[in-house]
Motif scaffolding. Structure first.
Motif, PDB file in Angstrom:
ATOM      1  N   PRO A   1       0.831  -1.210   0.000  1.00  0.00           N
ATOM      2  CA  PRO A   1       0.000   0.000   0.000  1.00  0.00           C
ATOM      3  C   PRO A   1       0.867   1.262   0.000  1.00  0.00           C
ATOM      4  CG  PRO A   1       0.043  -0.954   2.178  1.00  0.00           C
ATOM      5  CD  PRO A   1       0.770  -1.927   1.296  1.00  0.00           C
TER       6      PRO A   1
ATOM      7  N   GLU B   1      -2.163  -0.945  -8.205  1.00  0.00           N
ATOM      8  CA  GLU B   1      -3.504  -0.447  -8.457  1.00  0.00           C
ATOM      9  C   GLU B   1      -3.534   1.083  -8.543  1.00  0.00           C
ATOM     10  OE1 GLU B   1      -6.284  -3.940  -6.447  1.00  0.00           O
ATOM     11  OE2 GLU B   1      -5.527  -2.304  -5.207  1.00  0.00           O
ATOM     12  N   GLU B   2      -2.699   1.737  -7.735  1.00  0.00           N
ATOM     13  CA  GLU B   2      -2.628   3.196  -7.821  1.00  0.00           C
ATOM     14  C   GLU B   2      -2.191   3.639  -9.219  1.00  0.00           C
ATOM     15  OE1 GLU B   2      -3.553   5.259  -5.579  1.00  0.00           O
ATOM     16  OE2 GLU B   2      -3.460   4.250  -3.638  1.00  0.00           O
TER      17      GLU B   2
ATOM     18  N   ASN C   1      -6.039  -0.532   1.420  1.00  0.00           N
ATOM     19  CA  ASN C   1      -6.751  -1.461   0.539  1.00  0.00           C
ATOM     20  C   ASN C   1      -6.354  -1.319  -0.928  1.00  0.00           C
ATOM     21  OD1 ASN C   1      -8.264  -2.442   2.748  1.00  0.00           O
ATOM     22  ND2 ASN C   1      -9.715  -0.734   2.550  1.00  0.00           N
ATOM     23  N   TRP C   2      -5.427  -0.402  -1.216  1.00  0.00           N
ATOM     24  CA  TRP C   2      -4.966  -0.177  -2.582  1.00  0.00           C
ATOM     25  C   TRP C   2      -3.458  -0.410  -2.655  1.00  0.00           C
ATOM     26  CZ3 TRP C   2      -7.564   2.156  -6.995  1.00  0.00           C
ATOM     27  CH2 TRP C   2      -8.950   2.300  -6.820  1.00  0.00           C
ATOM     28  N   THR C   3      -3.035  -1.280  -3.556  1.00  0.00           N
ATOM     29  CA  THR C   3      -1.602  -1.506  -3.743  1.00  0.00           C
ATOM     30  C   THR C   3      -1.028  -0.449  -4.677  1.00  0.00           C
ATOM     31  OG1 THR C   3      -1.940  -2.971  -5.637  1.00  0.00           O
ATOM     32  CG2 THR C   3      -1.958  -3.982  -3.445  1.00  0.00           C
TER      33      THR C   3
ATOM     34  N   LEU D   1      -4.888   2.989 -11.774  1.00  0.00           N
ATOM     35  CA  LEU D   1      -5.946   3.997 -11.702  1.00  0.00           C
ATOM     36  C   LEU D   1      -5.538   5.265 -12.453  1.00  0.00           C
ATOM     37  CD1 LEU D   1      -8.626   5.101 -10.578  1.00  0.00           C
ATOM     38  CD2 LEU D   1      -7.365   5.783  -8.518  1.00  0.00           C
TER      39      LEU D   1
ATOM     40  N   LYS E   1     -11.402  -2.944  -9.192  1.00  0.00           N
ATOM     41  CA  LYS E   1     -12.148  -2.034  -8.338  1.00  0.00           C
ATOM     42  C   LYS E   1     -13.445  -1.633  -9.039  1.00  0.00           C
ATOM     43  CE  LYS E   1      -8.980  -1.825  -5.115  1.00  0.00           C
ATOM     44  NZ  LYS E   1      -9.198  -2.346  -3.743  1.00  0.00           N
TER      45      LYS E   1
ATOM     46  N   HIS F   1     -11.706   6.975  -4.250  1.00  0.00           N
ATOM     47  CA  HIS F   1     -10.262   6.958  -3.980  1.00  0.00           C
ATOM     48  C   HIS F   1      -9.555   8.091  -4.726  1.00  0.00           C
ATOM     49  CE1 HIS F   1      -6.425   5.088  -2.884  1.00  0.00           C
ATOM     50  NE2 HIS F   1      -6.023   5.384  -4.116  1.00  0.00           N
TER      51      HIS F   1
ATOM     52  N   GLU G   1     -15.603   2.845  -5.977  1.00  0.00           N
ATOM     53  CA  GLU G   1     -14.302   2.813  -5.304  1.00  0.00           C
ATOM     54  C   GLU G   1     -13.268   3.654  -6.059  1.00  0.00           C
ATOM     55  OE1 GLU G   1     -14.401  -1.629  -3.211  1.00  0.00           O
ATOM     56  OE2 GLU G   1     -13.651  -1.385  -5.267  1.00  0.00           O
ATOM     57  N   CYS G   2     -13.308   3.586  -7.366  1.00  0.00           N
ATOM     58  CA  CYS G   2     -12.341   4.382  -8.148  1.00  0.00           C
ATOM     59  C   CYS G   2     -12.588   5.879  -7.954  1.00  0.00           C
ATOM     60  CB  CYS G   2     -12.446   4.027  -9.634  1.00  0.00           C
ATOM     61  SG  CYS G   2     -11.923   2.346 -10.041  1.00  0.00           S
TER      62      CYS G   2
ATOM     63  N   ASP H   1      -3.490   4.120   0.569  1.00  0.00           N
ATOM     64  CA  ASP H   1      -4.643   3.488   1.210  1.00  0.00           C
ATOM     65  C   ASP H   1      -4.289   2.031   1.489  1.00  0.00           C
ATOM     66  OD1 ASP H   1      -7.193   2.125   1.623  1.00  0.00           O
ATOM     67  OD2 ASP H   1      -8.122   3.983   0.935  1.00  0.00           O
TER      68      ASP H   1
END
Length: 443
Positions: free
Chosen positions: A69, A79-80, A74-76, A83, A105, A113, A109-110, A72
Motif C-alpha cells: 500500500p 492499483e494506484e 486497501n490499494w496496492t 488507476l 475495483k 479513492h 471505489e475508483c 490506502d
C-alpha cells in the motif's frame, strides 16, 4: 528489503531474467552489488543459486514488487498506477470505463479513492501551489538574457555575411581591419640605441606608451563586441525587431551605453525603458477611454472597434476625393500615384508642385452612385459638382462649419479655412454657399 518494481501490467515491458531469459513477473530479485545494467533474476533461478560471471549467489539482493500500500491500505501501488493510467486513457469523470479498465475495483471505489487522494489531498494541493508560485516568479523576470557570441558563424571571405560581420575572422578571433588600424605606423621608425639622449629616450618611451593605450582601446572595443553579441549583425538585427518601432528608435539611441554596462545590465536597461514606454502608452489609452466616458473594458473594445472603422472610412473618403480631383489631369494623376507609392513603401511623400501652364479646367463631378448624394438638395448637388467634392466630405465639412458658427455666433473665412483644411478656393466656395443659403452667418 522491498523495492518498487515496474508498474506496467504488461509482462513484455519488463526486462528478461538473466538466468532463464523468461519475462519477469513480480516479485523478482535484483542483485544489489552487480550493475549497471541491473542484474535481475526470477524466483526460480534465484532459488537454484544461479551465478554468472561476477555475480555470486551470496550477493546481497532486493525484492522487486509493487504489492504494497501507498496511500490506502486497501490499494496496492500497482492499483494506484493502474488507476492513474485509466484516468489518463478514459478521461476524468468516466469512472465506469476506468473501473472496466482496472478490473479490480468498482466504479464507486475508483471515484472515491481518486477524489480523496489525488484531488482533495492537501499534500498534492500544496505541491501544485508551490509549482504555480515558482512559475509565476520565473515569469516576473522581464529581461531577455543576452549570450555572448563565443562561436559566431564562419562565412567565406568577401561574402555578404562576411561584410556584415565587418571582416571578422572567427578562426583567428580577429578582424581583417582593426580599430585604429594604422596605430603601428608611429613605431616603424623608432629604434632604441645606446647613444640616445635622455630627452630623446623619454620621447620614444612616451610614443610606446601611447601605442599601448591605443592597443588597450582596441581590445576594449573587441570585448564590447564579443560580450554583447555584435559580431553577427544579422542576428543582432533580428533581436532588435522584437520591439515596436518606437522602442527600436530608443534602442538605437541607448546603444552607446553598451560600452559602460555589461551585456545583461544593458539588456535590463533597455527592457526597463521598453516597459516604461508600454506603460505610458497604456496610461494614455486609459485616459482616452476616461475622456470618452468609458468605465469598463467591454465598452473599451467596442470603442476601439468603432474608432478603427471611423478612421478607415475617413481614409477612404480622403483617397476617393483625391482620386476624383486628379483623375482628369494626367500629370497630377501621376504625381498622386507616385505619392501613394512612397507612402506604401514607408518613405516621406513628396509634395506635388502644381502646374500653372497649360492646365485645363476639370469637368463637373458625376455624383451618380456616390454615397451621401441622396442627402443633398439640388443646389448642394450643383455645388459638389462644380467644386468636385464628394457628398460625404461635403456633409462632414458643412456640419463642422455649422457647429462652429453656432458656438461662436458667427464664422469668418479664416476660421473656416483653419477648421476644414482643404484647398483654399474650395473652402471659399463652400463658405460663400453656406452664407448665401443661410446655414451660417459672418462674424
Amino acid at each position: 528489503m522491498e523495492r518498487l518494481a515496474s508498474f506496467s501490467s504488461d509482462p513484455f515491458d519488463k526486462p528478461p531474467c538473466r538466468g532463464c531469459s523468461s519475462y519477469l513477473t513480480e516479485p523478482y530479485v535484483k542483485c544489489a552489488e552487480c550493475g549497471p545494467p541491473p542484474f535481475l533474476l526470477c524466483l526460480q533461478c534465484f532459488t537454484r543459486g544461479f551465478e554468472y560471471k561476477k555475480h555470486q549467489s551470496d550477493h546481497t539482493y532486493e525484492i522487486m514488487t509493487s504489492d504494497f500500500p501507498v496511500l490506502d491500505p486497501n490499494w496496492t501501488a500497482q492499483e494506484e498506477m493502474s488507476l492513474l493510467e485509466a484516468v489518463m486513457d478514459c478521461g476524468f469523470g468516466n469512472w465506469q470505463d476506468v473501473a472496466n479498465q482496472m478490473c479490480t475495483k468498482s466504479k464507486e471505489e475508483c471515484e472515491k479513492h481518486y477524489m480523496k487522494h489525488f484531488i482533495n489531498n492537501p499534500l498534492f494541493a500544496s505541491t501544485l501551489l508551490n509549482l504555480k508560485q515558482a512559475e509565476e516568479a520565473q515569469q516576473h523576470e522581464t529581461a531577455i538574457p543576452f549570450h555572448s557570441a563565443d562561436d559566431p558563424p564562419r562565412p567565406t571571405f568577401d561574402s555578404l555575411l562576411s561584410r556584415d560581420m565587418a571582416g571578422y575572422m572567427p578562426a583567428r578571433a580577429d578582424f581583417v581591419e582593426e580599430f585604429d588600424n594604422y596605430a603601428e605606423w608611429d613605431l616603424r621608425d623608432i629604434d632604441f640605441v645606446e647613444d640616445d639622449s635622455d630627452i630623446l629616450h623619454a620621447l620614444k618611451i612616451a610614443v610606446v606608451d601611447i601605442y599601448h593605450s591605443r592597443l588597450k582601446e582596441r581590445q576594449r572595443r573587441k570585448k564590447i563586441i564579443r560580450d554583447h553579441g555584435l559580431i553577427n549583425l544579422r542576428k543582432f538585427q533580428i533581436l532588435e525587431r522584437r520591439y515596436p518601432k518606437e522602442v527600436q528608435e530608443l534602442y538605437e539611441t541607448m546603444r552607446r551605453f553598451a560600452r559602460i554596462l555589461g551585456p545583461v545590465e544593458h539588456d535590463k536597461f533597455i527592457e526597463s525603458h521598453a516597459l516604461e514606454f508600454e506603460l505610458r502608452r497604456e496610461i494614455k489609452r486609459l485616459q482616452e477611454y476616461r475622456a470618452a466616458g468609458i468605465t469598463n473594458f467591454c465598452s473599451a473594445r467596442t470603442y476601439d472597434h468603432l474608432k478603427k472603422s471611423r478612421d478607415e472610412e475617413r481614409l477612404k473618403r480622403t483617397m476617393l476625393s483625391e482620386v476624383l480631383q486628379y483623375i482628369q489631369d494626367s500629370s497630377a494623376c501621376q504625381q498622386w500615384l507616385s505619392r501613394q507609392a512612397d507612402i506604401d513603401s514607408g518613405l516621406t511623400p513628396t509634395v506635388p508642385v502644381p502646374s500653372t501652364t497649360g492646365r485645363r479646367s476639370a469637368p463637373p463631378l458625376n455624383l451618380t452612385g456616390l454615397p451621401g448624394t441622396e442627402k443633398l438638395n439640388e443646389k448642394e448637388k450643383e455645388l459638389c459638382q462644380m467644386v468636385r467634392l464628394v457628398p460625404g466630405a461635403y456633409l462632414e465639412y458643412k456640419a463642422a462649419l455649422v457647429n462652429e458658427c453656432n458656438k461662436q455666433g458667427g464664422l469668418r473665412l479664416a476660421q473656416a479655412r483653419a477648421l476644414i483644411k482643404i484647398d483654399v478656393n474650395k473652402t471659399r466656395k463652400i463658405y460663400d454657399f453656406l452664407i448665401r443659403e443661410g446655414y451660417i452667418t459672418k462674424a
